[in-house]
Design a protein around this motif. Structure first.
Motif, PDB file in Angstrom:
ATOM      1  N   PRO A 131      12.049   8.116   1.211  1.00  0.00           N
ATOM      2  CA  PRO A 131      10.991   8.874   0.300  1.00  0.00           C
ATOM      3  C   PRO A 131       9.387   9.091   0.928  1.00  0.00           C
ATOM      4  CG  PRO A 131      11.149   6.580  -0.189  1.00  0.00           C
ATOM      5  CD  PRO A 131      12.271   6.663   0.876  1.00  0.00           C
ATOM      6  N   CYS A 132       9.488   8.523   2.322  1.00  0.00           N
ATOM      7  CA  CYS A 132       8.225   8.642   3.065  1.00  0.00           C
ATOM      8  C   CYS A 132       7.485  10.060   2.827  1.00  0.00           C
ATOM      9  CB  CYS A 132       8.000   8.129   4.413  1.00  0.00           C
ATOM     10  SG  CYS A 132       6.732   8.448   5.382  1.00  0.00           S
ATOM     11  N   LEU A 133       6.245  10.183   2.516  1.00  0.00           N
ATOM     12  CA  LEU A 133       5.593  11.506   2.428  1.00  0.00           C
ATOM     13  C   LEU A 133       4.736  11.724   3.626  1.00  0.00           C
ATOM     14  CD1 LEU A 133       5.477  12.351  -1.381  1.00  0.00           C
ATOM     15  CD2 LEU A 133       6.982  12.989   0.289  1.00  0.00           C
ATOM     16  N   ALA A 134       4.656  10.600   4.547  1.00  0.00           N
ATOM     17  CA  ALA A 134       3.536  10.734   5.591  1.00  0.00           C
ATOM     18  C   ALA A 134       2.206  10.808   5.348  1.00  0.00           C
ATOM     19  CB  ALA A 134       3.890  11.815   6.406  1.00  0.00           C
ATOM     20  N   CYS A 135       1.942   9.895   4.135  1.00  0.00           N
ATOM     21  CA  CYS A 135       0.403   9.833   3.782  1.00  0.00           C
ATOM     22  C   CYS A 135      -0.509   9.047   4.805  1.00  0.00           C
ATOM     23  CB  CYS A 135       0.590   9.329   2.394  1.00  0.00           C
ATOM     24  SG  CYS A 135       0.771   7.424   2.319  1.00  0.00           S
ATOM     25  N   GLY A 136       0.130   8.005   5.701  1.00  0.00           N
ATOM     26  CA  GLY A 136      -0.550   7.309   6.506  1.00  0.00           C
ATOM     27  C   GLY A 136      -1.333   6.221   6.112  1.00  0.00           C
TER      28      GLY A 136
ATOM     29  N   ASN B 282       0.410  -1.143   0.094  1.00  0.00           N
ATOM     30  CA  ASN B 282       0.129   0.069  -0.123  1.00  0.00           C
ATOM     31  C   ASN B 282       0.873   1.311   0.036  1.00  0.00           C
ATOM     32  OD1 ASN B 282      -3.168  -0.662   0.136  1.00  0.00           O
ATOM     33  ND2 ASN B 282      -2.289  -1.980   1.579  1.00  0.00           N
ATOM     34  N   CYS B 283       2.188   1.020   0.319  1.00  0.00           N
ATOM     35  CA  CYS B 283       3.042   2.199   0.046  1.00  0.00           C
ATOM     36  C   CYS B 283       3.008   2.913  -1.138  1.00  0.00           C
ATOM     37  CB  CYS B 283       4.197   2.006   0.824  1.00  0.00           C
ATOM     38  SG  CYS B 283       5.457   3.524   0.875  1.00  0.00           S
ATOM     39  N   PRO B 284       2.699   4.203  -1.518  1.00  0.00           N
ATOM     40  CA  PRO B 284       2.889   4.617  -2.872  1.00  0.00           C
ATOM     41  C   PRO B 284       4.341   5.051  -3.054  1.00  0.00           C
ATOM     42  CG  PRO B 284       1.205   5.922  -1.590  1.00  0.00           C
ATOM     43  CD  PRO B 284       1.880   5.041  -0.635  1.00  0.00           C
TER      44      PRO B 284
END
Ligand code: SF4
Ligand code: SF4
Ligand code: SF4
Length: 271
Positions: free
Chosen positions: A181-186, A160-162
């Motif tokens: 690269p995590c953008l904290a989309c949750g 699920n991580c984009p």
């Protein structure tokens, strides 16, 4: 055609580049329903019919400021902002600054659309409302972390991580998140079935000085994640800088560029 004030207000928060189109669609929808006064219901009906993640606004000639949000505020499942009081507070702050009078002193001739101070809010890092090209861009985020709960190795978080920001280690059960690269989309903490990945912090990422025009530039990100109260403080600081250092009505990005390292904002990269 007349609009109820709530509906007009909602329309005003839409990105400017699609407002005219949405106004026409909503008015057609009201007429189709036999109504001569446009209400929030007509906006809602149109949204369900035509949009799944975009937003609306009016055709006022030259406002001195604008606060726009994405359509996520009502219905988008990705929306990470639960409390939209921030929008009202920002609007109040902008109104108190009397920017119209400020621009009259700075700008020769009539105020043009690009002069206005724009704040754009997106409910999640997908950023449909284009906060990257606003004077102040605000993005709702949910930063994840690992908990003590054991991982089952189901792989849902990785799938699920984009941004391909999660690895599960050699044993396939030790999740690690890389930022970037995590953008904290949750997405990962919302889908983890065991509670191994949970939300560390919910708040806002802030971008400053974005603009289009002759010398376009994306807003620079400020370090950290901000609460609503901190976001208001930063917005106040941005307006202070803008009003103190503006020479002839130029955009906030140009003011920051001129200030360079003297800018008090904690930009990750300097202009
Ligand atoms: S920015 Fe996020 S919350 Fe807003 S409409 Fe787009 S996907 Fe939905
Ligand atoms: S918060 Fe979003 S980008 Fe970050 S690791 Fe989770 S799914 Fe990936
Ligand atoms: S952290 Fe959660 S979602 Fe990811 S593999 Fe482990 S149990 Fe599955």
């Amino acid at each position: 055609m007349e609009w109820q004030s709530e509906a007009e207000k909602k329309l005003n928060r839409a990105p400017f580049f699609i407002r005219k189109k949405i106004r026409a669609l909503v008015e057609n929808e009201a007429l189709r329903q036999g109504d001569s006064l446009v209400s929030l219901k007509h906006l809602q009906d149109c949204r369900e019919k035509f949009f799944t993640g975009v937003q609306t606004g009016p055709t006022e000639p030259t406002p001195a400021y604008s606060v726009e949000t994405c359509m996520g505020s009502d219905s988008c499942p990705n929306n990470l902002i639960k409390d939209y009081q921030l929008v009202e507070q920002l609007e109040r702050m902008l109104a108190e600054r009397n920017l119209a009078a400020f621009f009259r002193k700075k700008v020769k001739g009539p105020l043009k659309f690009h002069h206005r101070f724009s704040i754009v809010i997106a409910g999640c890092p997908n950023a449909c409302s284009r906060p990257q090209i606003a004077d102040l861009g605000i993005i709702g985020v949910s930063q994840p972390r690992t908990s003590e709960e054991p991982c089952s190795g189901c792989g849902a978080c990785v799938e699920n991580c984009p941004d391909q920001a999660i690895t599960l280690g050699e044993d396939g059960r030790t999740p690690e998140i890389s930022t970037p690269p995590c953008l904290a989309c949750g997405q990962c903490s919302q889908t983890c079935p065991t509670g191994t990945l949970i939300e560390r912090e919910r708040g806002f990422r802030l971008l400053v000085g974005g603009k289009l025009g002759r010398h376009p530039q994306l807003g620079r990100e400020l370090a950290g994640i901000y609460s609503a109260t901190e976001t208001l403080t930063v917005a106040g600081t941005c307006l202070d800088i803008f009003q103190q250092h503006n020479q002839h009505g130029e955009r906030f990005g140009e003011v920051l560029h001129r200030l360079g390292p003297q800018s008090p904002l904690p930009m990750q990269e300097k202009f």
